[in-house]
Each structure stands twice: as C-alpha cells, then as structure tokens.
Design a protein around this motif. Structure first.
Motif, short mmCIF file in Angstrom:
data_model
loop_
_atom_site.label_atom_id
_atom_site.label_comp_id
_atom_site.label_asym_id
_atom_site.label_seq_id
_atom_site.Cartn_x
_atom_site.Cartn_y
_atom_site.Cartn_z
N ASP A 23 36.82 27.06 47.51
CA ASP A 23 37.50 26.40 45.89
C ASP A 23 37.56 27.77 44.75
O ASP A 23 36.27 28.33 45.12
N GLY A 24 38.07 27.89 43.98
CA GLY A 24 37.99 28.45 42.82
C GLY A 24 36.73 28.66 42.05
O GLY A 24 36.04 29.26 41.82
N ARG A 25 35.98 27.66 42.22
CA ARG A 25 34.89 27.64 42.54
C ARG A 25 33.39 27.71 42.56
O ARG A 25 32.51 28.37 42.70
N GLY A 26 34.11 27.87 43.47
CA GLY A 26 32.71 28.28 44.47
C GLY A 26 32.73 29.72 44.35
O GLY A 26 31.79 30.65 44.81
N LEU A 27 34.20 30.17 44.22
CA LEU A 27 34.01 31.87 44.23
C LEU A 27 33.50 31.93 43.24
O LEU A 27 32.83 33.22 42.78
N ALA A 33 31.87 33.65 36.93
CA ALA A 33 32.34 32.12 36.22
C ALA A 33 33.36 33.03 35.28
O ALA A 33 34.82 32.92 35.16
N TYR A 34 33.54 34.41 35.07
CA TYR A 34 34.02 34.70 33.69
C TYR A 34 35.09 36.02 34.51
O TYR A 34 35.91 36.86 34.19
N ALA A 35 34.74 36.57 35.86
CA ALA A 35 35.50 37.00 36.27
C ALA A 35 35.65 37.34 38.03
O ALA A 35 36.16 38.60 38.62
N TRP A 36 35.52 36.64 37.88
CA TRP A 36 35.87 36.22 40.18
C TRP A 36 37.48 36.66 39.82
O TRP A 36 38.00 37.33 41.28
N ARG A 37 38.68 35.94 39.31
CA ARG A 37 40.05 36.48 40.09
C ARG A 37 40.52 37.43 39.62
O ARG A 37 40.21 38.53 40.42
N SER A 38 39.50 38.48 38.44
CA SER A 38 39.71 39.92 38.90
C SER A 38 38.87 40.37 39.83
O SER A 38 39.73 41.63 40.55
N ASN A 53 46.42 32.83 47.64
CA ASN A 53 46.13 31.54 47.65
C ASN A 53 47.05 30.27 47.66
O ASN A 53 48.06 30.79 47.35
N ARG A 54 46.52 28.90 47.29
CA ARG A 54 47.02 27.98 46.66
C ARG A 54 47.06 27.66 46.29
O ARG A 54 45.31 27.59 45.75
N SER A 70 42.76 25.09 42.72
CA SER A 70 43.02 26.18 43.56
C SER A 70 41.74 27.10 44.74
O SER A 70 41.03 27.26 44.41
N GLU A 71 42.70 27.19 45.88
CA GLU A 71 42.09 28.10 46.57
C GLU A 71 42.43 28.89 47.17
O GLU A 71 43.61 29.70 46.59
N TYR A 72 41.14 29.95 47.62
CA TYR A 72 41.99 31.39 48.94
C TYR A 72 41.02 31.30 49.66
O TYR A 72 40.26 30.91 50.16
N ARG A 73 41.95 31.96 50.40
CA ARG A 73 41.32 33.03 52.18
C ARG A 73 41.44 34.49 52.14
O ARG A 73 42.94 34.30 51.96
#
Length: 88
Positions: A23-27, A33-38, A53-54, A70-73
């Motif tokens: 889960d994105g919250r875990g990432l 919190a502000y840069a994990w997607r980058s 991503n799904r 939103s989840e990532y693997r």
C-alpha cells in the motif's frame, strides 16, 4: 549503512518483498510522506527496476464510502534472479 540514501532504503525495501503488493501508505513510512512517489519513479528510471502499480476501489473502514487504494510491487526478472536494472 553509512551514506545510504532514502532511495537506497526504498530499493532494499522493495527487493526484500518481491511480487508483494504494498500500500502507498506503507511506502510513505519508508520513503517520506511527500516524496515517495518520486522515489518510486527514480527506482524505475535510474535503477531500472520494474515496479507495477494497481488501484483498487474498496469500502472505507466504516463502510460509508468507497476509497481508492494504490498499491505497488517490485517484479523481479526470474532469469538469473536479476532484474532489468542489473542488480541481484
């Protein structure tokens, strides 16, 4: 490790959980919190990792509304145990 970057920490986190949806919250707890997607994008573009991503629509914990999760693997290439970025 000395001189380890947050990007290194996130890479190690994903590599320790191949094919596991996270889960994105875990990432954000791992990579900020502000840069994990980058940082996920940097792993894809700079380090050649395959990260999928799904997005899932689920009921909130109260059941009163629907929310998007939103989840990532990390998908490791099974050939020789090496992903396209060339890291074991």
């Amino acid at each position: 490790m000395a001189n380890e970057t947050i990007l290194d920490i996130l890479e190690r986190f994903f590599r320790g959980r191949p094919n596991e949806w996270i889960d994105g919250r875990g990432l954000q707890r791992v990579a900020g919190a502000y840069a994990w997607r980058s940082r996920v994008s940097d792993l894809r573009t700079q380090r050649g990792m395959t990260i999928k991503n799904r997005q899932l629509r689920v009921r909130s914990t109260t059941g009163s509304r629907r929310v998007t999760v939103s989840e990532y693997r990390f998908v490791q290439n099974t050939k020789d145990g090496i992903d396209p970025g060339g890291r074991a």
